[in-house]
Design a protein around this motif. Structure first.
Motif, PDB file in Angstrom:
ATOM      1  N   TRP A  11      22.794 -34.557  46.989  1.00 59.77           N
ATOM      2  CA  TRP A  11      23.586 -33.349  46.802  1.00 59.77           C
ATOM      3  C   TRP A  11      23.952 -33.161  45.332  1.00 59.77           C
ATOM      4  O   TRP A  11      23.967 -32.043  44.828  1.00 59.77           O
ATOM      5  CB  TRP A  11      24.833 -33.346  47.680  1.00 59.77           C
ATOM      6  N   MET A  12      24.229 -34.264  44.618  1.00 62.30           N
ATOM      7  CA  MET A  12      24.598 -34.155  43.215  1.00 62.30           C
ATOM      8  C   MET A  12      23.375 -33.826  42.358  1.00 62.30           C
ATOM      9  O   MET A  12      23.475 -33.057  41.397  1.00 62.30           O
ATOM     10  CB  MET A  12      25.264 -35.438  42.729  1.00 62.30           C
ATOM     11  N   SER A  13      22.237 -34.377  42.709  1.00 61.53           N
ATOM     12  CA  SER A  13      21.001 -34.043  41.990  1.00 61.53           C
ATOM     13  C   SER A  13      20.699 -32.557  42.115  1.00 61.53           C
ATOM     14  O   SER A  13      20.330 -31.903  41.136  1.00 61.53           O
ATOM     15  CB  SER A  13      19.822 -34.857  42.531  1.00 61.53           C
ATOM     16  N   PHE A  14      20.872 -32.023  43.323  1.00 59.65           N
ATOM     17  CA  PHE A  14      20.607 -30.601  43.527  1.00 59.65           C
ATOM     18  C   PHE A  14      21.662 -29.727  42.833  1.00 59.65           C
ATOM     19  O   PHE A  14      21.346 -28.652  42.329  1.00 59.65           O
ATOM     20  CB  PHE A  14      20.488 -30.271  45.010  1.00 59.65           C
ATOM     21  N   ALA A  15      22.909 -30.195  42.782  1.00 60.91           N
ATOM     22  CA  ALA A  15      23.946 -29.444  42.070  1.00 60.91           C
ATOM     23  C   ALA A  15      23.618 -29.383  40.573  1.00 60.91           C
ATOM     24  O   ALA A  15      23.692 -28.318  39.955  1.00 60.91           O
ATOM     25  CB  ALA A  15      25.315 -30.088  42.294  1.00 60.91           C
ATOM     26  N   TRP A  16      23.237 -30.524  39.998  1.00 65.50           N
ATOM     27  CA  TRP A  16      22.852 -30.533  38.586  1.00 65.50           C
ATOM     28  C   TRP A  16      21.590 -29.707  38.360  1.00 65.50           C
ATOM     29  O   TRP A  16      21.454 -29.049  37.325  1.00 65.50           O
ATOM     30  CB  TRP A  16      22.656 -31.957  38.071  1.00 65.50           C
ATOM     31  N   ALA A  17      20.683 -29.738  39.305  1.00 64.05           N
ATOM     32  CA  ALA A  17      19.474 -28.914  39.186  1.00 64.05           C
ATOM     33  C   ALA A  17      19.837 -27.439  39.152  1.00 64.05           C
ATOM     34  O   ALA A  17      19.262 -26.667  38.374  1.00 64.05           O
ATOM     35  CB  ALA A  17      18.515 -29.208  40.333  1.00 64.05           C
ATOM     36  N   ALA A  18      20.808 -27.028  39.960  1.00 70.32           N
ATOM     37  CA  ALA A  18      21.240 -25.626  39.954  1.00 70.32           C
ATOM     38  C   ALA A  18      21.868 -25.258  38.611  1.00 70.32           C
ATOM     39  O   ALA A  18      21.592 -24.190  38.051  1.00 70.32           O
ATOM     40  CB  ALA A  18      22.230 -25.375  41.095  1.00 70.32           C
ATOM     41  N   VAL A  19      22.687 -26.154  38.069  1.00 67.00           N
ATOM     42  CA  VAL A  19      23.292 -25.915  36.756  1.00 67.00           C
ATOM     43  C   VAL A  19      22.198 -25.794  35.700  1.00 67.00           C
ATOM     44  O   VAL A  19      22.214 -24.888  34.857  1.00 67.00           O
ATOM     45  CB  VAL A  19      24.284 -27.039  36.395  1.00 67.00           C
ATOM     46  N   LEU A  20      21.234 -26.700  35.736  1.00 65.79           N
ATOM     47  CA  LEU A  20      20.153 -26.676  34.749  1.00 65.79           C
ATOM     48  C   LEU A  20      19.259 -25.450  34.911  1.00 65.79           C
ATOM     49  O   LEU A  20      18.727 -24.949  33.917  1.00 65.79           O
ATOM     50  CB  LEU A  20      19.332 -27.961  34.826  1.00 65.79           C
ATOM     51  N   ALA A  21      19.103 -24.964  36.128  1.00 64.05           N
ATOM     52  CA  ALA A  21      18.354 -23.719  36.317  1.00 64.05           C
ATOM     53  C   ALA A  21      19.073 -22.573  35.613  1.00 64.05           C
ATOM     54  O   ALA A  21      18.434 -21.719  34.987  1.00 64.05           O
ATOM     55  CB  ALA A  21      18.186 -23.427  37.810  1.00 64.05           C
ATOM     56  N   GLY A  22      20.400 -22.571  35.678  1.00 66.80           N
ATOM     57  CA  GLY A  22      21.171 -21.565  34.958  1.00 66.80           C
ATOM     58  C   GLY A  22      21.029 -21.717  33.447  1.00 66.80           C
ATOM     59  O   GLY A  22      20.866 -20.729  32.720  1.00 66.80           O
ATOM     60  N   VAL A  23      21.077 -22.952  32.961  1.00 71.60           N
ATOM     61  CA  VAL A  23      20.897 -23.216  31.533  1.00 71.60           C
ATOM     62  C   VAL A  23      19.511 -22.756  31.088  1.00 71.60           C
ATOM     63  O   VAL A  23      19.356 -22.120  30.036  1.00 71.60           O
ATOM     64  CB  VAL A  23      21.109 -24.718  31.226  1.00 71.60           C
ATOM     65  N   LEU A  24      18.514 -23.059  31.906  1.00 76.44           N
ATOM     66  CA  LEU A  24      17.144 -22.639  31.596  1.00 76.44           C
ATOM     67  C   LEU A  24      17.063 -21.116  31.508  1.00 76.44           C
ATOM     68  O   LEU A  24      16.470 -20.575  30.579  1.00 76.44           O
ATOM     69  CB  LEU A  24      16.183 -23.170  32.663  1.00 76.44           C
ATOM     70  N   ALA A  25      17.695 -20.428  32.452  1.00 76.39           N
ATOM     71  CA  ALA A  25      17.656 -18.962  32.455  1.00 76.39           C
ATOM     72  C   ALA A  25      18.331 -18.391  31.210  1.00 76.39           C
ATOM     73  O   ALA A  25      17.815 -17.452  30.588  1.00 76.39           O
ATOM     74  CB  ALA A  25      18.330 -18.427  33.720  1.00 76.39           C
ATOM     75  N   VAL A  26      19.458 -18.969  30.811  1.00 71.25           N
ATOM     76  CA  VAL A  26      20.171 -18.473  29.627  1.00 71.25           C
ATOM     77  C   VAL A  26      19.326 -18.693  28.369  1.00 71.25           C
ATOM     78  O   VAL A  26      19.179 -17.786  27.537  1.00 71.25           O
ATOM     79  CB  VAL A  26      21.550 -19.153  29.492  1.00 71.25           C
ATOM     80  N   HIS A  27      18.769 -19.895  28.218  1.00 71.30           N
ATOM     81  CA  HIS A  27      17.942 -20.162  27.040  1.00 71.30           C
ATOM     82  C   HIS A  27      16.680 -19.292  27.050  1.00 71.30           C
ATOM     83  O   HIS A  27      16.255 -18.799  25.993  1.00 71.30           O
ATOM     84  CB  HIS A  27      17.566 -21.641  26.942  1.00 71.30           C
ATOM     85  N   ALA A  28      16.079 -19.105  28.202  1.00 69.48           N
ATOM     86  CA  ALA A  28      14.885 -18.256  28.281  1.00 69.48           C
ATOM     87  C   ALA A  28      15.235 -16.816  27.892  1.00 69.48           C
ATOM     88  O   ALA A  28      14.482 -16.165  27.166  1.00 69.48           O
ATOM     89  CB  ALA A  28      14.279 -18.304  29.679  1.00 69.48           C
ATOM     90  N   TRP A  29      16.386 -16.333  28.351  1.00 72.66           N
ATOM     91  CA  TRP A  29      16.814 -14.979  27.990  1.00 72.66           C
ATOM     92  C   TRP A  29      17.021 -14.870  26.485  1.00 72.66           C
ATOM     93  O   TRP A  29      16.584 -13.917  25.854  1.00 72.66           O
ATOM     94  CB  TRP A  29      18.089 -14.597  28.739  1.00 72.66           C
ATOM     95  N   HIS A  30      17.699 -15.850  25.905  1.00 75.90           N
ATOM     96  CA  HIS A  30      17.919 -15.822  24.457  1.00 75.90           C
ATOM     97  C   HIS A  30      16.595 -15.915  23.698  1.00 75.90           C
ATOM     98  O   HIS A  30      16.413 -15.236  22.682  1.00 75.90           O
ATOM     99  CB  HIS A  30      18.858 -16.944  24.030  1.00 75.90           C
ATOM    100  N   ALA A  31      15.691 -16.756  24.171  1.00 76.35           N
ATOM    101  CA  ALA A  31      14.381 -16.876  23.507  1.00 76.35           C
ATOM    102  C   ALA A  31      13.624 -15.547  23.568  1.00 76.35           C
ATOM    103  O   ALA A  31      12.938 -15.181  22.619  1.00 76.35           O
ATOM    104  CB  ALA A  31      13.555 -17.984  24.157  1.00 76.35           C
ATOM    105  N   TRP A  32      13.763 -14.840  24.660  1.00 78.44           N
ATOM    106  CA  TRP A  32      13.071 -13.560  24.809  1.00 78.44           C
ATOM    107  C   TRP A  32      13.726 -12.474  23.962  1.00 78.44           C
ATOM    108  O   TRP A  32      13.039 -11.641  23.370  1.00 78.44           O
ATOM    109  CB  TRP A  32      13.058 -13.152  26.279  1.00 78.44           C
ATOM    110  N   SER A  33      15.048 -12.476  23.880  1.00 79.27           N
ATOM    111  CA  SER A  33      15.749 -11.358  23.240  1.00 79.27           C
ATOM    112  C   SER A  33      16.074 -11.569  21.768  1.00 79.27           C
ATOM    113  O   SER A  33      16.411 -10.601  21.080  1.00 79.27           O
ATOM    114  CB  SER A  33      17.039 -11.049  24.000  1.00 79.27           C
ATOM    115  N   MET A  34      15.984 -12.769  21.265  1.00 76.80           N
ATOM    116  CA  MET A  34      16.328 -13.020  19.860  1.00 76.80           C
ATOM    117  C   MET A  34      15.079 -13.087  19.003  1.00 76.80           C
ATOM    118  O   MET A  34      13.961 -13.075  19.506  1.00 76.80           O
ATOM    119  CB  MET A  34      17.133 -14.317  19.749  1.00 76.80           C
ATOM    120  N   ARG A  35      15.309 -13.183  17.703  1.00 80.04           N
ATOM    121  CA  ARG A  35      14.197 -13.218  16.750  1.00 80.04           C
ATOM    122  C   ARG A  35      14.284 -14.455  15.873  1.00 80.04           C
ATOM    123  O   ARG A  35      15.291 -15.119  15.817  1.00 80.04           O
ATOM    124  CB  ARG A  35      14.242 -11.987  15.857  1.00 80.04           C
ATOM    125  N   ALA A  36      13.200 -14.693  15.172  1.00 77.90           N
ATOM    126  CA  ALA A  36      13.101 -15.699  14.106  1.00 77.90           C
ATOM    127  C   ALA A  36      13.531 -17.084  14.591  1.00 77.90           C
ATOM    128  O   ALA A  36      13.110 -17.519  15.654  1.00 77.90           O
ATOM    129  CB  ALA A  36      13.886 -15.245  12.895  1.00 77.90           C
TER     130      ALA A  36
END
Length: 148
Positions: A11-36
């Protein structure tokens, strides 16, 4: 490479996986929307979040490909980030500590994938302290106060 007992309950592995999925989404969004530099920095962290997500989704470490390919991938990411730190230091006249720490983070990812359960204890302890300091720095906005 299979462990008899994972470090965390499922259950804790899956909870951390959910948090990391959110982190991945935020970084992916920033990578897509930012420059340089911001784009490339966030791409490196997107890769790290994906690697951590894969580790948490495979708590028994039963996927040998992850632990064979992952260290090479993250060593290359670390080399690229160290190279970026050098290039930007030469171009701008100041070392951006975020690039240096990203390179160290990439090496730590390579280490975690290369030695998931049997790395040298002293090295592991030093890396745990480093990551704890990083977590505190990010949580309290200390990176925003560093001149770069």
């Amino acid at each position: 490479m299979t462990m008899s007992m994972p470090l965390l309950p499922d259950w804790m592995s899956f909870a951390w996986a959910a948090v990391l999925a959110g982190v991945l989404a935020v970084h992916a969004w920033h990578a897509w929307s930012m420059r340089a530099q911001c784009r490339w920095w966030h791409l490196g962290h997107t890769a790290m979040a994906a690697g951590m997500l894969a580790m948490y989704l495979d708590p028994d470490m039963a996927n040998p490909v992850l632990h064979r390919v992952g260290p090479v991938v993250f060593a290359l990411v670390a080399v690229a980030e160290a190279g970026a730190a050098v290039v930007f230091r030469r171009r701008e006249g100041v070392l951006n500590p975020l690039w240096a720490s990203a390179a160290v983070d990439g090496l730590i990812m390579a280490y975690m994938l290369a030695f998931p359960m049997n790395g040298p204890v002293l090295v592991t302890c030093v890396l745990v302290v480093y990551l704890a300091v990083q977590a505190v720095a990010w949580a309290f906005g200390l990176w925003g106060r560093v001149p770069a």
